[in-house]
Scaffold this active site. Structure first.
Site, short mmCIF file in Angstrom:
data_model
loop_
_atom_site.label_atom_id
_atom_site.label_comp_id
_atom_site.label_asym_id
_atom_site.label_seq_id
_atom_site.Cartn_x
_atom_site.Cartn_y
_atom_site.Cartn_z
N LYS A 222 36.83 -2.96 53.95
CA LYS A 222 37.46 -3.02 55.34
C LYS A 222 36.90 -2.70 56.53
CE LYS A 222 41.98 -0.85 56.82
NZ LYS A 222 43.16 -0.12 56.36
N GLU A 228 28.37 3.46 50.08
CA GLU A 228 28.04 2.86 49.03
C GLU A 228 27.91 1.13 48.93
OE1 GLU A 228 30.26 5.15 49.67
OE2 GLU A 228 30.76 6.52 47.95
N GLY A 283 43.63 0.39 52.00
CA GLY A 283 42.81 -0.03 51.03
C GLY A 283 43.25 -0.21 49.64
N ARG A 284 44.32 0.85 49.36
CA ARG A 284 44.66 0.81 47.96
C ARG A 284 45.90 -0.16 47.69
NH1 ARG A 284 45.04 5.37 50.45
NH2 ARG A 284 47.02 6.52 50.97
N GLU A 369 45.64 9.01 45.33
CA GLU A 369 45.38 9.08 46.86
C GLU A 369 46.49 8.92 47.58
OE1 GLU A 369 41.29 6.87 47.41
OE2 GLU A 369 42.83 5.68 48.75
N HIS A 406 44.36 7.20 18.82
CA HIS A 406 43.35 7.84 17.63
C HIS A 406 42.48 8.87 18.49
CE1 HIS A 406 44.32 4.77 14.52
NE2 HIS A 406 44.64 4.27 15.51
N LYS A 526 33.19 10.54 52.59
CA LYS A 526 32.38 9.90 53.19
C LYS A 526 31.52 10.34 54.45
CE LYS A 526 35.34 5.67 52.77
NZ LYS A 526 36.10 4.38 53.57
#
Ligand code: G6Q
Length: 562
Positions: A222, A228, A283-284, A369, A406, A526
């Site tokens: 965005k 990263e 973003g999410r 978030e 399990h 960030k």
């Protein structure tokens, strides 16, 4: 009042100022939760033959059974009252109207516009954004078709056969989840990869068996500034240039998804190959924006349209259904009930479908978030330890069934924590194979049943269990769960399922009176790393001014790295 505070107050709904713990419905629920303590799910089911069909709701192909939650009809009534008095409907309308309900970032929250049909009008600052959304969707479709049909040629004229999405957080988790969930309708001749971690291993492994001549990178960010993503995009650029030695290759092997055209151009990507979105898409909440380009390439524009239609169907349901039958409202209220009033700290999401393996990871970002907040919209502290405080965002986690059975299910059955579960299952398998699907479904039904009703000492005695083993083999039961059952995992169904959780988060945020749409903790991360990078990269030993532990770790790292 400062100018800022005044403009914020002018924007706020009348509900933002109400201290939640003073609402009559809140207080009634607190007392009611106390009164319910001795009542178990066994009691509730024994007293009420219809419970299993009455405490259910259905919309957009999703059947939602919440009968195994620790609640009564009175609880439900009080929760609905709480939703009303917290202004859930009014806040939702403010969102759909394009108001800047993300007050700390002064942004509108309009992901619902991303899936609005062409005929709809949704205004932001007096401008109808729906035509803009469709213009981007059309451009994405052209790109997707070119790649899928082998018409997008690389620098040496070979068709693109591998697509690598570079992005992180909201620019990664949604497409990763959706591409996996919809693999059964995806173009199998294309290889889809995702690179998110700044750990060089992620990039190196993702491209190790790819041919640069046939690889297209989608740089999804965005802001187009995320450390990263920019590091991975830089490495991708170098990987491509090493083979072709020609800047002209970038245009054939890179496209961008971003809101930041200047940064895209500065990176060397032709802005004709940029797919835009807007700052009113968080973003999410962006997997159905241009961030979904990798998904569209994988499944095709038509199936992507189906996905959007599923989202939109749930938007309409959320906006119009009475609270008592409204899936996102009910799901949001259950999260509030379990977290704030009954004291559960986590919610497990357990999809009984291998295609949904990444759904819990996707939901972790969406939910945590959004609801990981400790102050109200007005900035007042709401830590449970403070006056008028309460617990907000639960921890979401999970793994696909039956594998989880399990491993960690032991704790859900017999641990000291009560962990409400969301089971998600489908009536029809996408890969029918002998008895497999009935076995899978038998497990999901059995788990929810066992969690609710447990196994008593009397039952164990009747089975001949040795006395000393009885405490170990007793299952207390009364462990809550909801089950979401649908016919089949289609693109449309996936859209509705994601929108269900998106709006359930909205409901939680409205009741807890928090801003579900900012993420200052992410922003902090960030900045922090940016401060340390030069201290690691500098040739001389720099003066370090962190705490003594961080200073020592940095020194040791420099030493060990050699
Ligand atoms: C999501 C967050 C965060 C964001 C990533 C990537 O709601 O804001 O997860 O998506 O930090 O940001 P960019 O898309 O700007 O690279």
């Amino acid at each position: 009042m400062t100018g800022d505070a005044a403009s914020q107050a002018a924007r706020a709904t009348p509900f933002d100022a109400l201290p939640r713990t003073e609402l009559p419905a809140w207080q009634a629920l607190a007392a009611h939760a106390h009164g319910l303590r001795g009542t178990t799910l066994r009691d509730l089911f024994q007293a009420d033959a219809d419970r299993g069909t009455r405490l259910t709701a259905e919309a957009c192909g999703l059947y939602f059974d919440y009968a195994k939650q620790r609640l009564t009809d009175e609880t439900k009534q009080l929760l609905v009252q709480l939703a009303r008095s917290s202004g859930v409907a009014e806040r939702a309308e403010a969102m759909f109207r394009g108001e800047r309900i993300n007050v700390t970032e002064r942004r509108a929250v309009l992901h619902v516009a991303l899936r609005a049909p062409k005929s709809h009008k949704i205004f932001f600052d007096g401008h109808d954004v729906v035509p803009d959304v469709h213009a981007v969707l059309e451009a994405m479709a052209v790109c997707a078709e070119h790649v899928r049909e082998g018409r997008w040629l690389g620098h040496t004229g070979k068709p693109i056969r591998a697509v690598v999405n570079i992005g992180i957080g909201g620019s990664d988790l949604g497409p990763v989840m959706a591409c996996q969930a919809l693999r059964h309708v995806s173009e199998r001749s294309l290889t889809l990869r995702f690179v998110s971690n700044v750990d060089g291993t992620d990039f190196s492994e993702a491209v190790s068996d790819l041919n640069p001549e046939e690889t297209l990178f989608i740089v999804s960010s965005k802001t187009f500034t995320t450390q990263e993503t920019m590091a991975n995009a830089g490495s991708a650029r170098a990987w491509v240039l090493k083979v072709f030695g020609d800047e002209a290759a970038i245009a054939r092997h890179f496209v961008a998804v971003s809101t930041n055209a200047d940064a895209v151009a500065a990176f060397g990507i032709d802005t004709a190959n940029m797919f835009g979105f807007w700052d009113w898409v968080g973003g999410r909440y962006s997997m159905d924006s241009a961030i979904g380009l990798s998904t569209m390439i994988a499944i095709g524009p038509e199936a992507f349209g189906e996905l959007l239609a599923g989202f939109h169907a749930m938007d309409e349901h959320f906006r119009s259904a009475p609270f008592e039958e409204n899936l996102p409202v009910l799901m949001g209220l259950l999260a509030v009930w379990n977290t704030t009033f009954l004291g559960s700290r986590t919610i497990a999401v357990l999809p009984y479908d291998q295609y949904l393996a990444r759904f819990p990871a996707y939901l972790q970002q969406l939910t945590m978030e959004s609801c990981g907040k400790r102050v109200t919209l007005a900035g007042d502290a709401i830590d449970p330890g403070t006056a008028g405080g309460y617990t907000t965002g639960p921890i979401y986690w999970g793994e696909p069934g039956t594998n989880g059975q399990h491993s960690f299910y032991q704790l859900i059955h017999q641990g000291t924590e009560v962990i409400p579960c969301d089971f998600i299952a489908f009536a029809k398998s996408l890969n029918p194979l002998g008895r497999h699907h009935d076995l899978l479904m038998a497990n999901v039904f059995a788990q929810a049943e066992a969690l609710a009703f447990g196994k008593s000492a009397e039952e164990l005695v009747a089975e001949g269990c040795a006395d000393w083993l009885i405490p170990h083999r007793t299952f207390p039961g009364n462990r809550p769960s909801s089950t979401i059952l649908a016919e089949q995992l289609t693109p449309r169904l996936l859209g509705s399922l994601v929108a269900l959780y998106e709006h359930a988060v909205f409901v939680q945020g409205a009741i807890w009176n928090i801003n579900c749409f900012d993420q200052w903790g992410v922003e902090l991360g960030k900045q922090l790393a940016g401060r340390i990078v030069p201290e690691l990269e500098s040739q001389d030993a720099p003066a370090l001014s962190h705490d003594s532990s961080t200073n020592a770790l940095i020194r040791r790292y420099r030493l060990m790295r050699g």
